[in-house]
Design a protein around this motif. Structure first.
Motif, short mmCIF file in Angstrom:
data_model
loop_
_atom_site.label_atom_id
_atom_site.label_comp_id
_atom_site.label_asym_id
_atom_site.label_seq_id
_atom_site.Cartn_x
_atom_site.Cartn_y
_atom_site.Cartn_z
N ASP A 96 0.82 -1.22 0.00
CA ASP A 96 0.00 0.00 0.00
C ASP A 96 0.85 1.27 0.00
O ASP A 96 0.54 2.25 0.69
N ILE A 97 1.92 1.24 -0.79
CA ILE A 97 2.79 2.39 -0.96
C ILE A 97 2.63 2.90 -2.38
O ILE A 97 2.74 2.11 -3.34
N PRO A 98 2.38 4.20 -2.60
CA PRO A 98 2.32 4.73 -3.96
C PRO A 98 3.62 4.47 -4.71
O PRO A 98 4.71 4.53 -4.11
N VAL A 99 3.52 4.18 -5.99
CA VAL A 99 4.72 3.87 -6.77
C VAL A 99 4.69 4.61 -8.11
O VAL A 99 3.64 5.00 -8.61
N LEU A 100 5.88 4.78 -8.68
CA LEU A 100 6.04 5.15 -10.08
C LEU A 100 7.11 4.24 -10.66
O LEU A 100 8.10 3.91 -9.99
N PHE A 101 6.91 3.87 -11.92
CA PHE A 101 7.81 2.94 -12.60
C PHE A 101 8.22 3.56 -13.94
O PHE A 101 7.37 3.87 -14.77
N PHE A 102 9.53 3.73 -14.13
CA PHE A 102 10.04 4.37 -15.34
C PHE A 102 10.71 3.34 -16.24
O PHE A 102 11.52 2.53 -15.79
N PHE A 103 10.40 3.43 -17.56
CA PHE A 103 10.77 2.38 -18.50
C PHE A 103 10.78 2.97 -19.91
O PHE A 103 9.80 3.62 -20.32
N THR A 104 11.88 2.79 -20.65
CA THR A 104 11.95 3.36 -22.00
C THR A 104 11.60 2.37 -23.10
O THR A 104 11.65 2.72 -24.28
N GLY A 105 11.22 1.14 -22.74
CA GLY A 105 10.68 0.23 -23.75
C GLY A 105 11.52 -1.01 -24.01
O GLY A 105 12.73 -1.04 -23.79
#
Length: 545
Positions: A397-406
């Motif tokens: 229950d922790i907000p997340v962001l995930f970065f990915f260039t493909g």
């Protein structure tokens, strides 16, 4: 107005143009250095638990020290060790000796994974099935009887036969196959099964012809089965910036890769083992993490503490991040949000496409982030779960962001090398992440929102879904539920995280792979029962897919 302000912030320079240009060059050079080292052949693909992994975590630890981070691993170090259970192995002390001929393990014989450990000596005759000695069984008749039976399970037949002969007095069972039908049998190290009553071993047809040709002769048999857990140790690297704040922002990136492809997760189709250097996956994310330690240490963003975790075991099923969330070296209730960086190195120079996952895990992301950007073409994915380490934090229950260039053609292949990295593109991703941290510095603790599950991808296609996230690190029998999808069948019938699913209808399963096989036998609208273990209690739920 808030969205406009962040848009302006993310699209402008951090400091003056002349000063930024110099700062950018430093970061760019550092990214090249980090990826060049981590993706070098001498690290042999950074497989979890390997010597190459050790070189990698020593390098990352040294960089954390240079950045002035506080060690947040085990015993005052930067390293947090965790165990990876790889199933079972046949120990070297195992043997099968027939008439003083010591057979070669794997090449000439093997014990079955469901065989109990035991040692015995016997003087049997193959033609006589006497109590208190070893018996023999030819698979020929069983295979020919069932050659047209699509539901026949040879492994189940062997287990049933072994227990039957044990009840009749056999002390061991040696199996062979004289038919022309291939049996496909081998030692299955990751199979999970209850042990049978007596040791059971398989010998090849050549051994049958060489040593067991006379079924009336008395034999001298000495055997020992010694099967044990096969384990290795992975290592997270954990560093901390203590600003004396109430909340902590967590930044992570996995540094492990595939080694030579020993864990069968490579897409390489060649026959000669090759080093998988994993420059993009994920030396690129690791390099970005290291540079962010320096940027944040020097920044004026003091309203959060910062925890940096470089995970191992991601390629095996999020082992490192799951272990960290279960054995966190900070109080996870103080975690503000988590940013995960995985494969940042292949930004397309034409499209500048950047995927940001986890957009729906906090209402703050919708207030701050916009697809309008002067450099990137941004695609948002609202889901908090997916095939990378942010999933482990979303489950808490922790907000997340995930970065990915493909994804690209070198993904999970030996050709994912450092000379193919778009370093200028990765520099822009690092700056973007840095500016998000800036924009949230005075936002306080972000609210958490549950999201839909990410769509399943891969070779398996199912007509139905139970709506659970399996715990791939679980080494027991059945499938342990790591998470339950909102609105899906499992939630509707009352299945909870931590439950162990044992059976769908009449189909029992012992692991995720056999669970997937069972799931594939059902169609939409089918009604069945689900057997679940919760604590010491077994529960049965009715379900309609």
């Amino acid at each position: 107005m808030k969205r406009f302000l962040l848009f302006a912030l993310l699209s402008t320079q951090l400091v003056t143009a002349q000063k930024l240009k110099k700062a950018d060059k430093v970061v760019l050079t550092n990214l090249q250095t980090h990826i060049g080292y981590l993706a070098d052949d001498k690290l042999e693909g950074r497989r979890t638990g390997s010597a190459g992994e050790k070189l990698a975590y020593e390098y990352i630890s040294a960089e954390f020290i240079k950045s002035g981070l506080i060690a947040k691993g085990d015993n005052g170090s930067f390293i947090q060790a965790f165990e990876v259970n790889e199933g079972k192995q046949v120990n070297p002390s195992s043997h099968l000796i027939i008439n003083n001929f010591d057979l070669e393990l794997e090449k000439e014989y093997f014990p079955f994974i469901f065989s109990p450990n035991a040692s015995l000596e016997a003087a049997p005759s193959m033609a006589l099935r006497e109590s208190g000695t070893v018996w023999f069984w030819d698979l020929k008749d069983k295979l020919e009887e069932n050659k047209s039976n699509p539901h026949f399970d040879l492994t189940d037949a062997i287990k049933t036969k072994t227990n039957e002969v044990a009840d009749k007095g056999a002390t061991g069972l040696i199996i062979y196959n004289t038919s022309t039908i291939a049996d496909g049998l081998k030692f299955e190290p990751k199979a999970k099964s209850e042990l049978v009553k007596i040791p059971v071993l398989y010998v090849t047809s050549s051994i049958k012809k060489k040593y067991l040709y006379d079924e009336t002769a008395a034999l001298d048999i000495k055997l020992k089965v010694d099967i044990a857990d096969k384990k290795r140790t992975g290592h997270n690297v954990v560093g901390y910036i203590d600003n004396g704040a109430a909340n902590t922002v967590i930044l992570g990136a996995h540094y492990d890769h595939l080694g030579y492809g020993e864990d069968h997760n490579s897409l390489y189709t060649g026959t000669t083992p090759q080093i998988h250097n994993g420059a993009d996956d994920n030396a690129s994310g690791t390099a970005a993490l290291i540079e962010l330690t320096k940027l944040l240490k020097a920044s004026k963003f003091k309203n959060n503490n910062y925890l940096f975790v470089s995970f191992s075991g991601e390629e095996l099923g999020l082992f490192g991040s799951k272990y960290f969330t279960e054995h966190s070296t900070i109080d996870l209730s103080t975690a503000n949000y988590m940013i995960n960086m995985d494969m940042l190195g292949r930004l397309n120079d034409s499209t500048h496409g950047l995927t940001i996952g986890g957009y729906g895990t906090s209402p703050v992301w919708g207030q701050l982030l916009t697809q309008k950007d002067k450099f990137f073409t941004i695609k948002f994915d609202s889901s908090g779960s997916g095939p990378s380490d942010h999933t482990s934090f979303y489950r808490k229950d922790i907000p997340v962001l995930f970065f990915f260039t493909g994804v690209h053609g070198d993904y999970h292949k030996p050709s994912d090398d450092a000379d193919k990295i778009n370093y200028n593109g990765e520099l822009q991703v690092v700056k973007y992440v840095y500016n998000i941290i800036n924009a949230t510095d005075k936002k306080g603790k972000l609210a958490f929102t549950k999201t839909r599950e990410a769509a399943a991808t891969g070779k398996n296609s199912f007509k139905v879904s139970l709506g659970i996230m399996p715990d791939y690190t679980y080494s027991g029998g059945g499938v342990r539920v790591d998470g339950v999808s909102e609105g899906k069948a499992a939630q509707r019938i009352g299945i909870k995280a931590g439950d162990i699913i044992l059976q769908l209808g009449d189909i029992k399963f012992t692991d995720v792979q056999s669970y997937m096989g069972a799931l594939g036998k059902f169609n939409k609208g089918d009604a069945t029962k689900v057997k679940v273990k919760r604590g010491n209690e077994e529960l049965v739920f009715d379900i309609v897919f």
